[in-house]
Design a protein around this motif. Sequence first.
Motif, PDB file in Angstrom:
ATOM      1  N   UNK A 148       0.832  -1.198   0.000  1.00  0.00           N
ATOM      2  CA  UNK A 148       0.000   0.000   0.000  1.00  0.00           C
ATOM      3  C   UNK A 148       0.871   1.253   0.000  1.00  0.00           C
ATOM      4  N   UNK A 149       1.929   1.238   0.797  1.00  0.00           N
ATOM      5  CA  UNK A 149       2.856   2.372   0.864  1.00  0.00           C
ATOM      6  C   UNK A 149       3.511   2.619  -0.495  1.00  0.00           C
ATOM      7  N   UNK A 150       3.938   1.557  -1.161  1.00  0.00           N
ATOM      8  CA  UNK A 150       4.529   1.711  -2.488  1.00  0.00           C
ATOM      9  C   UNK A 150       3.502   2.258  -3.472  1.00  0.00           C
ATOM     10  N   UNK A 151       2.299   1.695  -3.453  1.00  0.00           N
ATOM     11  CA  UNK A 151       1.268   2.092  -4.395  1.00  0.00           C
ATOM     12  C   UNK A 151       0.818   3.525  -4.219  1.00  0.00           C
ATOM     13  N   UNK A 152       0.583   3.941  -2.989  1.00  0.00           N
ATOM     14  CA  UNK A 152       0.144   5.311  -2.727  1.00  0.00           C
ATOM     15  C   UNK A 152       1.233   6.301  -3.135  1.00  0.00           C
ATOM     16  N   UNK A 153       2.482   5.945  -2.879  1.00  0.00           N
ATOM     17  CA  UNK A 153       3.586   6.820  -3.265  1.00  0.00           C
ATOM     18  C   UNK A 153       3.613   7.066  -4.768  1.00  0.00           C
TER      19      UNK A 153
END
Length: 205
Positions: A82-87
Motif C-alpha cells: 500500500x505504501x509503495x502504491x500510494x507513493x
Amino acid sequence: MTSLLTFLFAITLLTMTPGFDTALILRTSAASGWKKALATSMGVNAGCMAWGTAVGVGLGALLLASEVAYNILRLAGAAYLLWLGVGLLLKPRSAFQDALPQAKQDGYRRVFMRGFLGNLLNPKVGIFYVSFLPQFIPAGGSVALWSIGMAFTHVVVGTLWNGMLIACTHYFAEKLRKPAVIKIMDRLTGCVFIGFAAKLALAKR
C-alpha cells in the motif's frame, strides 16, 4: 525424474503468472533502466531463497500452523504494498531515472530491497513453498537440501523469465519517454500495487 519434470513445469507456470513481482520489475525497467530492474529481480530471487531456506529448516511450518504469525506477515506485506502504491499514485514522476539528478535516483540497494521485501512479506509465497515443495522431496532425502535446491531452481527460471521481460521493456522504454506517459504509467502501477495490497489484506489461508 518424472517428479522433477513436473516440479519444473509447475514452477515455470507459476513464474509466468503475472503478479506483484512482475509489475514491480516491469515498472523498474521502464522507469529506471534494465540494470536496476535486474537488481530488483535479484531482490525477488533473494526472497525466494529465504523462503526456500525457511521451509528447509522448518520455519515455514510455523507460518502454516500459526494464525497469528500468518496474519502479522500478511498485514505487514499489505501495508508495504500500500505504501509503495500510494507513493506512485500521489507522486508520479515526469522523467525517467536517467534524466533525474543523481541524488534523486533510486540506488541499487533500494531497488534490491524493494524486490526482496515485496517477496519476503508475502505469506502466500511461504504457504506455497511449505505446501508445494515437500511433494517433490524423495523419500529419505534431505528436506533442507531439496528445499533450497528447488528454491534455487525457481530462481533460475525466474531470472530467465524476468530477463525476457526486462529486455522487452527496455526496447519499448525508448518510445515511452513523454512526461505524460511516464505519469500515467506510474499511477497505473500504483493502482496495481494498491490492488495487490487489498488482495493480500483480505486474503484467507
